[in-house]
Design an enzyme around this catalytic site. Structure first.
Site, PDB file in Angstrom:
ATOM      1  CB  ALA A 219      -5.460  -8.780  -1.537  1.00  0.00           C
ATOM      2  CD  GLU A 341      -8.413  -6.198  -0.466  1.00  0.00           C
ATOM      3  OE1 GLU A 341      -7.295  -6.285  -0.863  1.00  0.00           O
ATOM      4  OE2 GLU A 341      -9.390  -6.929  -0.728  1.00  0.00           O
TER       5      GLU A 341
HETATM    6  N1  CAA Z   1       5.142  -6.982   3.717  1.00  0.00           N
HETATM    7  C1  CAA Z   1       5.924  -7.354   4.843  1.00  0.00           C
HETATM    8  N2  CAA Z   1       6.153  -6.932   6.039  1.00  0.00           N
HETATM    9  C2  CAA Z   1       5.655  -5.505   6.142  1.00  0.00           C
HETATM   10  C3  CAA Z   1       4.727  -4.955   4.985  1.00  0.00           C
HETATM   11  C4  CAA Z   1       4.620  -5.435   3.866  1.00  0.00           C
HETATM   12  N3  CAA Z   1       3.999  -4.859   2.885  1.00  0.00           N
HETATM   13  N4  CAA Z   1       4.451  -3.659   5.515  1.00  0.00           N
HETATM   14  C5  CAA Z   1       4.799  -3.681   6.922  1.00  0.00           C
HETATM   15  N5  CAA Z   1       5.567  -4.770   7.310  1.00  0.00           N
HETATM   16  C6  CAA Z   1       6.109  -5.286   8.480  1.00  0.00           C
HETATM   17  C7  CAA Z   1       7.331  -4.260   8.849  1.00  0.00           C
HETATM   18  O1  CAA Z   1       8.321  -4.561   8.380  1.00  0.00           O
HETATM   19  C8  CAA Z   1       7.282  -4.294  10.516  1.00  0.00           C
HETATM   20  O2  CAA Z   1       8.130  -5.505  10.692  1.00  0.00           O
HETATM   21  P1  CAA Z   1       9.020  -5.236  11.761  1.00  0.00           P
HETATM   22  O3  CAA Z   1       8.036  -5.025  12.991  1.00  0.00           O
HETATM   23  O4  CAA Z   1       9.506  -6.675  12.012  1.00  0.00           O
HETATM   24  O5  CAA Z   1      10.003  -4.296  11.955  1.00  0.00           O
HETATM   25  C9  CAA Z   1       5.746  -4.433  10.760  1.00  0.00           C
HETATM   26  O6  CAA Z   1       5.330  -5.123   9.445  1.00  0.00           O
HETATM   27  C10 CAA Z   1       5.105  -3.271  11.068  1.00  0.00           C
HETATM   28  O7  CAA Z   1       5.107  -2.323  10.092  1.00  0.00           O
HETATM   29  P2  CAA Z   1       5.081  -0.690   9.949  1.00  0.00           P
HETATM   30  O8  CAA Z   1       5.731  -0.149  11.322  1.00  0.00           O
HETATM   31  O9  CAA Z   1       4.960  -0.092   8.694  1.00  0.00           O
HETATM   32  O10 CAA Z   1       3.149  -0.870  10.542  1.00  0.00           O
HETATM   33  P3  CAA Z   1       2.427   0.549  10.810  1.00  0.00           P
HETATM   34  O11 CAA Z   1       1.688  -0.095  11.873  1.00  0.00           O
HETATM   35  O12 CAA Z   1       3.196   1.674  11.124  1.00  0.00           O
HETATM   36  O13 CAA Z   1       1.537   0.656   9.494  1.00  0.00           O
HETATM   37  C11 CAA Z   1      -0.078   0.063   7.812  1.00  0.00           C
HETATM   38  C12 CAA Z   1       1.281  -0.378   8.756  1.00  0.00           C
HETATM   39  C13 CAA Z   1       0.532  -0.022   6.188  1.00  0.00           C
HETATM   40  C14 CAA Z   1      -0.586   1.445   8.174  1.00  0.00           C
HETATM   41  C15 CAA Z   1      -1.007  -1.110   7.990  1.00  0.00           C
HETATM   42  O14 CAA Z   1      -1.470  -1.158   9.294  1.00  0.00           O
HETATM   43  C16 CAA Z   1      -1.912  -0.975   6.844  1.00  0.00           C
HETATM   44  O15 CAA Z   1      -1.855  -1.439   5.789  1.00  0.00           O
HETATM   45  N6  CAA Z   1      -3.237  -0.527   7.168  1.00  0.00           N
HETATM   46  C17 CAA Z   1      -4.268  -0.673   6.439  1.00  0.00           C
HETATM   47  C18 CAA Z   1      -4.951  -1.844   6.776  1.00  0.00           C
HETATM   48  C19 CAA Z   1      -5.692  -2.848   5.707  1.00  0.00           C
HETATM   49  O16 CAA Z   1      -5.678  -2.312   4.607  1.00  0.00           O
HETATM   50  N7  CAA Z   1      -7.203  -3.046   6.186  1.00  0.00           N
HETATM   51  C20 CAA Z   1      -7.840  -3.675   5.269  1.00  0.00           C
HETATM   52  C21 CAA Z   1      -8.275  -4.952   5.661  1.00  0.00           C
HETATM   53  S1  CAA Z   1      -9.052  -5.879   4.507  1.00  0.00           S
HETATM   54  C22 CAA Z   1     -10.593  -5.484   4.129  1.00  0.00           C
HETATM   55  O17 CAA Z   1     -10.636  -4.218   3.719  1.00  0.00           O
HETATM   56  C23 CAA Z   1     -11.919  -5.958   4.211  1.00  0.00           C
HETATM   57  C24 CAA Z   1     -12.210  -6.949   3.173  1.00  0.00           C
HETATM   58  O18 CAA Z   1     -12.734  -7.849   3.434  1.00  0.00           O
HETATM   59  C25 CAA Z   1     -12.400  -6.341   1.634  1.00  0.00           C
END
Ligand code: CAA
Length: 395
Positions: A219, A341
């Site tokens: 997305a 996002e």
């Molecule tokens: N694809 C598949 N799996 C993934 C992945 C990806 N891109 N990224 C992480 N994972 C998996 C990891 O492999 C891990 O798996 P295991 O536990 O099995 O090892 C698990 O997910 C946890 O990953 P992380 O340790 O990297 O997680 P984290 O907590 O350190 O951080 C982050 C992840 C990237 C910060 C994430 O929390 C993030 O993207 N945060 C931003 C949230 C966001 O974008 N919110 C927007 C919501 S939508 C919106 O804005 C509203 C709207 O309506 C427009």
């Protein structure tokens, strides 16, 4: 859309007539497979439509794109029955969908969400609240992420499909926003909300966080395309304005300082376009590190759109600052793209994490890099190369 854009920006109301026109043009089906009533395109097709819509109205760009964000979890992980039930009406634009991940305590730290669900007989019971649900209230279907196994480390979260009218599901406060005002952003409240067991996405618990991340990978190029369209739309207006507006007896487009602004804006827009298209194509082909490319496209294009729309207001001068002129809305609409996002700080973190992970593939370079505890200077490397060279090489 263009003549309606200021009206809905002022009213902050969902533009149902624009939804109808998009549905009539069959645009809601571009990213949905043909077997589910769509056109069988992918992220690239989605981005092209979002870019084009956003040239005229950034609010309509996200009003459209958010249906892809909401439906990607079903496309990626839904059961055949879930796909057959939910995707066809979305492809036709008859039903709208939203994505419920963020919460008051869990924005950037999406994994910290606390909305929870537990099985009670043959029903899931959901409790909690979602924040920033774009399309909420207008949408009929919601992909919602909830904690189903609080004791698990990596399988804590599951995705559930909620429907408007589910018992215990209420739409809460609607936000009063700076930009993208034609699309609602609301809170969703779940108070012992009971839904049938088969609304668990894919029929499997514990994969919700992974599916949320995979969804965002697909997305985020859409947000980049929204920003790209906003930047292109603002550049187009600024260029036309510069050729019409006269000062010191000539069109301001004849001044080098205006030309420099326009040239830099156009160059940044084109660079952003190539990055969005590369990211979108990679998502569709499933090749390359799509997480990194998607984050890069979102990061670059949304920062670029903020710069370009701000410069476009500058070209319009004092008029550009006024609501009576169409350009300030581009700047207001652009700002949110740097935030939602995943903030651009999160995108930078994702890019850096992936770069560092990929550094393992570059270990052949280690021999050429002097380190304080293993000095291997360029002079050492030259001496080693000379010692290795065959004796005849010098002759
Ligand atoms: N694809 C598949 N799996 C993934 C992945 C990806 N891109 N990224 C992480 N994972 C998996 C990891 O492999 C891990 O798996 P295991 O536990 O099995 O090892 C698990 O997910 C946890 O990953 P992380 O340790 O990297 O997680 P984290 O907590 O350190 O951080 C982050 C992840 C990237 C910060 C994430 O929390 C993030 O993207 N945060 C931003 C949230 C966001 O974008 N919110 C927007 C919501 S939508 C919106 O804005 C509203 C709207 O309506 C427009």
């Amino acid at each position: 859309m263009r003549p309606l854009s200021a009206k809905y920006d002022r009213l902050q109301e969902y533009p149902w007539e624009i939804r109808d026109a998009l549905a009539e043009a069959e645009l809601f089906g571009v990213w949905i497979p043909k077997e589910y009533g769509g056109h069988g395109g992918g992220v690239m097709d989605l981005c092209l439509v979002v870019e084009e819509l956003s040239k005229a109205c950034g609010g309509v760009g996200v009003l459209f794109a958010v249906n892809a964000l909401g439906s990607f979890p079903i496309l990626l992980a839904g059961t055949d029955e879930q796909k057959a039930k939910y995707l066809p009406p979305i492809a036709k634009g008859e039903k709208l969908i939203a994505f419920g991940l963020s919460e008051r305590p869990a924005g950037s730290d999406a994994g910290g969400l606390v909305t929870n669900a537990h099985l009670d007989g043959d029903a899931w019971v959901v409790n909690g609240a979602k924040k920033w649900t774009t399309n909420g209230g207008a949408a009929d279907v919601y992909s919602v992420f909830a904690v189903t196994d609080p004791d698990s480390k990596s399988r804590r979260i599951s995705a559930l499909i909620l429907e408007k009218g589910d018992e215990g599901f209420e739409i809460g406060r609607a936000e009063d926003k700076m930009g993208i005002r034609c699309v609602p952003v609301v809170e969703c409240h779940f108070d012992n909300c009971r839904i049938p067991e088969d609304r668990l996405l894919g029929g499997r618990a514990g994969l919700g966080f992974k599916h949320a991340m995979m969804t965002l990978d697909r997305a985020r190029p859409g947000v980049a395309a929204q920003a790209l369209g906003l930047a292109q739309g603002a550049l187009d207006l600024a260029t036309v304005y510069a050729t019409q507006r006269r000062q010191f007896g000539q069109a301001i487009s004849s001044f080098q300082m205006i030309q420099q602004l326009l040239a830099d804006m156009a160059t940044k827009v084109e660079a952003g376009r190539q990055l969005v298209y590369a990211a979108a194509r990679a998502c569709d082909a499933g090749v390359g590190n799509i997480t990194k490319l998607a984050a890069m496209s979102k990061l670059y294009c949304t920062d670029m759109a903020m710069d370009v729309t701000t410069d476009a207001v500058q070209v319009f001068g004092g008029y550009g600052y006024m609501h009576d002129y169409p350009i300030e809305k581009y700047m207001r609409d652009a700002k949110i793209t740097q935030i939602y996002e995943g903030t651009n700080q999160i995108q930078r973190m994702v890019v850096a994490r992936n770069l560092i992970k990929e550094a393992g593939k570059l270990d052949h370079l280690e021999a050429f890099i002097p380190l304080p505890d293993h000095p291997n200077t360029l002079a050492d490397q030259e001496r080693a190369a000379a010692a290795d060279a065959p004796a005849s090489a010098g002759a």
